[in-house]
Design a protein around this motif. Structure first.
Motif, short mmCIF file in Angstrom:
data_model
loop_
_atom_site.label_atom_id
_atom_site.label_comp_id
_atom_site.label_asym_id
_atom_site.label_seq_id
_atom_site.Cartn_x
_atom_site.Cartn_y
_atom_site.Cartn_z
N GLY A 37 -2.89 10.93 3.93
CA GLY A 37 -3.18 9.53 4.24
C GLY A 37 -3.85 8.75 3.13
O GLY A 37 -4.28 7.61 3.35
N LEU A 38 -3.94 9.31 1.94
CA LEU A 38 -4.55 8.59 0.81
C LEU A 38 -3.74 7.31 0.55
O LEU A 38 -2.52 7.37 0.41
CB LEU A 38 -4.54 9.48 -0.43
N ARG A 39 -4.44 6.19 0.49
CA ARG A 39 -3.74 4.89 0.45
C ARG A 39 -4.26 4.06 -0.71
O ARG A 39 -5.47 3.93 -0.89
CB ARG A 39 -4.06 4.20 1.78
N ARG A 40 -3.34 3.53 -1.50
CA ARG A 40 -3.74 2.66 -2.61
C ARG A 40 -2.76 1.50 -2.71
O ARG A 40 -1.58 1.66 -2.40
CB ARG A 40 -3.73 3.42 -3.96
N SER A 41 -3.27 0.37 -3.23
CA SER A 41 -2.45 -0.84 -3.33
C SER A 41 -1.78 -0.91 -4.71
O SER A 41 -2.43 -0.63 -5.72
CB SER A 41 -3.35 -2.07 -3.18
N TYR A 42 -0.51 -1.32 -4.74
CA TYR A 42 0.20 -1.53 -6.01
C TYR A 42 1.10 -2.76 -5.88
O TYR A 42 1.84 -2.89 -4.89
CB TYR A 42 1.05 -0.31 -6.39
N ASP A 77 0.87 -1.17 0.00
CA ASP A 77 0.00 0.00 0.00
C ASP A 77 0.90 1.22 0.00
O ASP A 77 1.81 1.31 0.84
CB ASP A 77 -0.87 0.03 1.26
N VAL A 78 0.68 2.13 -0.94
CA VAL A 78 1.42 3.40 -0.93
C VAL A 78 0.53 4.42 -0.23
O VAL A 78 -0.67 4.51 -0.51
CB VAL A 78 1.75 3.87 -2.36
#
Ligand SMILES: Cc1cc2nc3c(=O)[nH]c(=O)nc-3n(C[C@H](O)[C@H](O)[C@H](O)COP(=O)(O)OP(=O)(O)OC[C@H]3O[C@@H](n4cnc5c(N)ncnc54)[C@H](O)[C@@H]3O)c2cc1C
Ligand code: FES
Length: 329
Positions: A143-148, A137-138
């Motif tokens: 605090g915006l969080r996204r998976s890569y 998760d970046v």
């Protein structure tokens, strides 16, 4: 009061009140099979053999039929009595620590109109250990969080490469495509997910991907390239996109006898290769599916329809592994 979760290999997990089963396991260094952790991909499905559970989050990816049969999603449910599940933990991941680390953007390269290759570097004394195929998760501003998914096997320089697709009106896409610059400070949490190459031999290894779903597959191939002996007679890589620009990478491996089949669903007239969808191409190549292990990564539509089609044609359900790039909201 704490409840006890027993797995099919007899390992036991203590669960706090209202604690999600997947989280309780992870707190005790046991990793259960999972991908999205939001109820959308279905990878964490399990059967409850005894006891009762309660849904805390909506189990979006379970059908009514599956609910009737007693299936649950371990990323959505808590135990309300002692329970027994029909799943085991992933022993290969037990010693890999999930951490939150600062990282900096090291390099940004445009791979095509919609995909960026972003290289991240972590502090030299605090690096990420992971198995090829896993994701992070970046965590960006506010605090915006996204998976890569990580697109490379672990390297000596410890750098982490991501393939990031632009999603229309996407908040994190806006950061990557309009604001991100070299040396930006971010945080990452990982490694996450259980999409990694199992220590299982078979005649055929079938890797299928759509779009940036190629990222974890590329990491798995880099790992396979390092093995001295292969546990597979044939390795197929079937990568689908809409148009030619979506095939933004060419596999070049010295030690792998790889059959690479790019496939387009909206092919231009000039395209000489396969047309259609990746799962159809597996069938078109008459691969013996009873002797195959499949790893599929990309849209949830693809992973779900590939699982259905391939298991209907001889693949054992236990030999299908997937990671679906579902939306995080
Ligand atoms: C386990 C996992 C691994 C992932 N790995 C990668 C990766 O390696 N590379 C990569 O490019 N992406 C990957 N993703 C998807 C990624 O995490 C984000 O969902 C995606 O980049 C969109 O984020 P955003 O903030 O730009 O859009 P958001 O602001 O979250 O969404 C904008 C709009 O687009 C829709 N949307 C968001 N994501 C998708 C999607 N995937 N498909 C269709 N509609 C969508 C949303 O519902 C919303 O309406 C992965 C997702 C998961 C769960
Ligand atoms: S549905 Fe539970 S991990 Fe995706």
């Amino acid at each position: 009061m704490n409840k006890l979760i027993t797995l099919s290999n007899k390992k036991k997990i203590q669960s706090n009140i209202n604690e999600i089963i997947l989280t309780a396991a992870s707190r005790q260094n046991l990793v259960l099979e999972h991908s999205c952790r939001t109820g959308r991909c279905g990878v964490c499905k399990a059967s409850v053999l005894s006891g009762d559970t309660k849904a805390i989050k909506e189990e979006v990816s379970l059908t009514d039929d599956e609910k009737e049969k007693g299936l649950i999603l371990t990323c959505c449910r808590t135990a309300i009595t002692d329970i027994t599940l029909d799943i085991e933990d992933q022993a290969e991941l037990a010693n890999i620590e999930i951490k939150t680390l600062p990282c900096r953007v090291n390099k940004i390269t445009k791979l095509n109109n919609d995909v960026l290759e972003v290289t991240l570097r972590t502090p030299p004394n605090n690096t990420l250990e992971y198995l090829p195929g896993q994701y992070i998760d970046v965590i960006g501003a506010k605090g915006l969080r996204r998976s890569y998914s990580i697109a490379n096997a672990p390297r000596n320089d410890k750098k982490i490469i991501l393939n990031i697709r632009k999603v229309e009106n996407g908040e994190m896409s806006d950061y990557w495509f309009n604001q991100a610059k070299v040396n930006d400070l971010l945080r990452l949490e990982g490694p996450l997910g259980t999409f990694y190459l199992r220590d299982k031999a078979a005649q055929n290894l079938i890797l299928i991907a759509t779009g940036t779903g190629i990222a974890p597959i590329k990491a798995i191939l880099e790992k396979l390239e390092q093995y001295e002996t292969q546990q597979f007679k044939n390795i197929y890589l079937i990568w689908g996109g809409r148009t030619q620009q979506d095939i933004y990478w060419q596999p070049v491996f010295k030690n792998l006898l790889l059959k690479f089949i790019p496939v387009l669903s909206r092919a231009e007239d000039s395209w000489q290769g396969e047309k259609g969808y990746v799962q159809e191409i597996v069938l078109r190549n008459s691969i013996n599916l009873t002797e195959s292990i499949v790893y599929a990564c990309g849209s949830d539509r693809m992973t779900q329809s590939a699982k259905l089609l391939l298991t209907q044609n001889g693949l054992n359900e236990k030999d299908f592994y997937s990671d679906a790039f579902v939306s995080s909201n």
